[in-house]
Each structure stands twice: as C-alpha cells, then as structure tokens.
Design a protein around this motif. Structure first.
Motif, PDB file in Angstrom:
ATOM      1  N   ARG A  83       5.794  -6.836  20.093  1.00 37.37           N
ATOM      2  CA  ARG A  83       5.106  -8.088  19.719  1.00 37.37           C
ATOM      3  C   ARG A  83       3.792  -7.798  19.001  1.00 37.37           C
ATOM      4  N   THR A  84       3.052  -6.828  19.494  1.00 33.74           N
ATOM      5  CA  THR A  84       1.776  -6.479  18.869  1.00 33.74           C
ATOM      6  C   THR A  84       2.000  -5.914  17.467  1.00 33.74           C
ATOM      7  N   LEU A  85       2.999  -5.058  17.305  1.00 33.20           N
ATOM      8  CA  LEU A  85       3.311  -4.511  15.979  1.00 33.20           C
ATOM      9  C   LEU A  85       3.691  -5.617  15.003  1.00 33.20           C
ATOM     10  N   GLN A  86       4.440  -6.608  15.467  1.00 31.92           N
ATOM     11  CA  GLN A  86       4.849  -7.721  14.608  1.00 31.92           C
ATOM     12  C   GLN A  86       3.648  -8.508  14.101  1.00 31.92           C
ATOM     13  N   GLU A  87       2.559  -8.495  14.831  1.00 29.85           N
ATOM     14  CA  GLU A  87       1.370  -9.262  14.459  1.00 29.85           C
ATOM     15  C   GLU A  87       0.462  -8.529  13.471  1.00 29.85           C
ATOM     16  N   LEU A  88       0.674  -7.231  13.268  1.00 28.84           N
ATOM     17  CA  LEU A  88      -0.183  -6.475  12.352  1.00 28.84           C
ATOM     18  C   LEU A  88       0.121  -6.856  10.905  1.00 28.84           C
ATOM     19  N   ASP A  89      -0.903  -7.221  10.152  1.00 31.81           N
ATOM     20  CA  ASP A  89      -0.718  -7.601   8.746  1.00 31.81           C
ATOM     21  C   ASP A  89      -0.158  -6.460   7.911  1.00 31.81           C
ATOM     22  N   SER A  90      -0.516  -5.240   8.238  1.00 33.85           N
ATOM     23  CA  SER A  90      -0.072  -4.091   7.447  1.00 33.85           C
ATOM     24  C   SER A  90       1.382  -3.720   7.704  1.00 33.85           C
ATOM     25  N   VAL A  91       1.971  -4.241   8.773  1.00 32.32           N
ATOM     26  CA  VAL A  91       3.389  -3.992   9.058  1.00 32.32           C
ATOM     27  C   VAL A  91       4.193  -5.080   8.351  1.00 32.32           C
ATOM     28  N   GLN A  92       4.883  -4.679   7.283  1.00 31.34           N
ATOM     29  CA  GLN A  92       5.637  -5.631   6.469  1.00 31.34           C
ATOM     30  C   GLN A  92       7.012  -5.919   7.047  1.00 31.34           C
ATOM     31  N   ALA A  93       7.592  -4.935   7.716  1.00 30.27           N
ATOM     32  CA  ALA A  93       8.915  -5.097   8.325  1.00 30.27           C
ATOM     33  C   ALA A  93       8.975  -4.194   9.544  1.00 30.27           C
ATOM     34  N   LEU A  94       9.697  -4.643  10.560  1.00 35.01           N
ATOM     35  CA  LEU A  94       9.833  -3.875  11.790  1.00 35.01           C
ATOM     36  C   LEU A  94      11.284  -3.950  12.238  1.00 35.01           C
ATOM     37  N   TYR A  95      11.858  -2.785  12.542  1.00 37.65           N
ATOM     38  CA  TYR A  95      13.267  -2.707  12.910  1.00 37.65           C
ATOM     39  C   TYR A  95      13.419  -1.945  14.216  1.00 37.65           C
ATOM     40  N   GLU A 106       7.865  -0.615   8.263  1.00 39.02           N
ATOM     41  CA  GLU A 106       7.393  -0.447   6.893  1.00 39.02           C
ATOM     42  C   GLU A 106       5.927  -0.854   6.904  1.00 39.02           C
ATOM     43  N   VAL A 107       5.064   0.114   6.627  1.00 40.45           N
ATOM     44  CA  VAL A 107       3.621  -0.111   6.694  1.00 40.45           C
ATOM     45  C   VAL A 107       3.040   0.064   5.298  1.00 40.45           C
ATOM     46  N   ARG A 108       2.168  -0.867   4.901  1.00 42.68           N
ATOM     47  CA  ARG A 108       1.542  -0.817   3.576  1.00 42.68           C
ATOM     48  C   ARG A 108       0.026  -0.874   3.708  1.00 42.68           C
ATOM     49  N   ALA A 109      -0.629  -0.173   2.800  1.00 42.05           N
ATOM     50  CA  ALA A 109      -2.090  -0.204   2.737  1.00 42.05           C
ATOM     51  C   ALA A 109      -2.520   0.128   1.313  1.00 42.05           C
ATOM     52  N   ALA A 110      -3.811  -0.007   1.043  1.00 41.90           N
ATOM     53  CA  ALA A 110      -4.335   0.159  -0.313  1.00 41.90           C
ATOM     54  C   ALA A 110      -4.083   1.552  -0.878  1.00 41.90           C
ATOM     55  N   ASP A 111      -4.185   2.574  -0.046  1.00 42.97           N
ATOM     56  CA  ASP A 111      -3.958   3.945  -0.511  1.00 42.97           C
ATOM     57  C   ASP A 111      -3.561   4.807   0.678  1.00 42.97           C
ATOM     58  N   GLY A 112      -3.342   6.085   0.431  1.00 37.55           N
ATOM     59  CA  GLY A 112      -2.896   6.984   1.490  1.00 37.55           C
ATOM     60  C   GLY A 112      -3.878   7.099   2.640  1.00 37.55           C
ATOM     61  N   ASP A 113      -5.173   7.135   2.321  1.00 35.03           N
ATOM     62  CA  ASP A 113      -6.181   7.222   3.381  1.00 35.03           C
ATOM     63  C   ASP A 113      -6.160   5.973   4.257  1.00 35.03           C
TER      64      ASP A 113
END
Length: 142
Positions: A83-95, A106-113
């Motif tokens: 449930r907590t992972l589903q609420e993270l904005d950076s987590v676009q998809a969770l399986y 699937e996690v997204r952010a501005a860059d690798g850092d």
C-alpha cells in the motif's frame, strides 16, 4: 479465416492500435463494424478492457531515468508495504511477482542520482521492505 476467436482478433487489433476506428478493427478482425462495437462494449462492461492509453517513451519525452526494481518484503508486512509503495509518486507501476522478488516496481526520477535517492530514501525506508534490486533501463527497444 483465422483460428483465433472473434474476441481475440478484436483485442489483437486494439492492442496494436488503441486508436483504430471500428472500421479498421472490423477489417483486421474480418467482422462487421456492429460486431466490433458489440464486442468492445461487452469487453469494457466485463472489465476486460479497462482503458486506453498512449504508449510513451518517457526517456525521449522528458529525459527521465527509469528502473525496474525487484523488491523483497517481509511476508508479515506485505500488505502494508505494498500500500505504501502504491502511494509513492515515483512508482509508476507495481506488480506482484512469482520470480526472484515478491514485487516489481517501475520507478522514475529526473536522473540516475535522483532515482538512486528514491530507492534508498523512499523504497528502502518502508517498513517491511528488506531489499531493492534496481535494473536501470537504458533504451526502449519495443
């Protein structure tokens, strides 16, 4: 005519091009437009078709970094951690997964850092998450 069912042919046409007209789908599936309309309406009603979306390569659009992250979770904290992972904005998809890890995100952010920070500061900080194994995506091939 194909050995695929009418439903399978219509779904295949939609998966190839979700914006295809009923006429184009009918031609590809070798059925009439009213048949396409009837099947699509029924598939939507049954929850088989849950939506239509554009398939966007976010790296080309915004320069984002993307990782598929295998996440291990303590069994007794699985529900809360999920449930907590589903609420993270950076987590676009969770399986849920039957592979090496209980979850794949699937996690997204501005860059690798920033992606590394999300994994270490957000994902690994969740109670019950015991490990996170990122695979950074380089280029979309299909």
């Amino acid at each position: 005519m194909s050995t695929e069912s009418t439903e399978e042919r219509i779904l295949a046409a939609l998966e190839e091009d979700a914006q295809a007209s009923y006429a184009a789908i009918a031609e590809r599936a070798d059925v009439s437009k009213p048949t396409v309309r009837k099947y699509i309406d029924q598939l939507e009603s049954d929850g088989v078709i849950v939506g239509y979306s554009a398939d966007v390569d976010p790296k080309k659009l915004s320069g984002q970094s993307i990782a598929m992250v295998g996440i291990d979770v303590a069994s007794e904290q699985y529900v809360e951690a999920t449930r907590t992972l589903q609420e993270l904005d950076s987590v676009q998809a969770l399986y849920s997964s039957s592979g090496d890890h209980m979850l794949m995100a699937e996690v997204r952010a501005a860059d690798g850092d920033a992606l590394g920070d999300v994994i270490s500061d957000e994902v690994l900080a969740i109670d019950g998450v015991t490990a996170a194994h990122p695979s950074f995506l380089q280029e979309r091939l299909k």
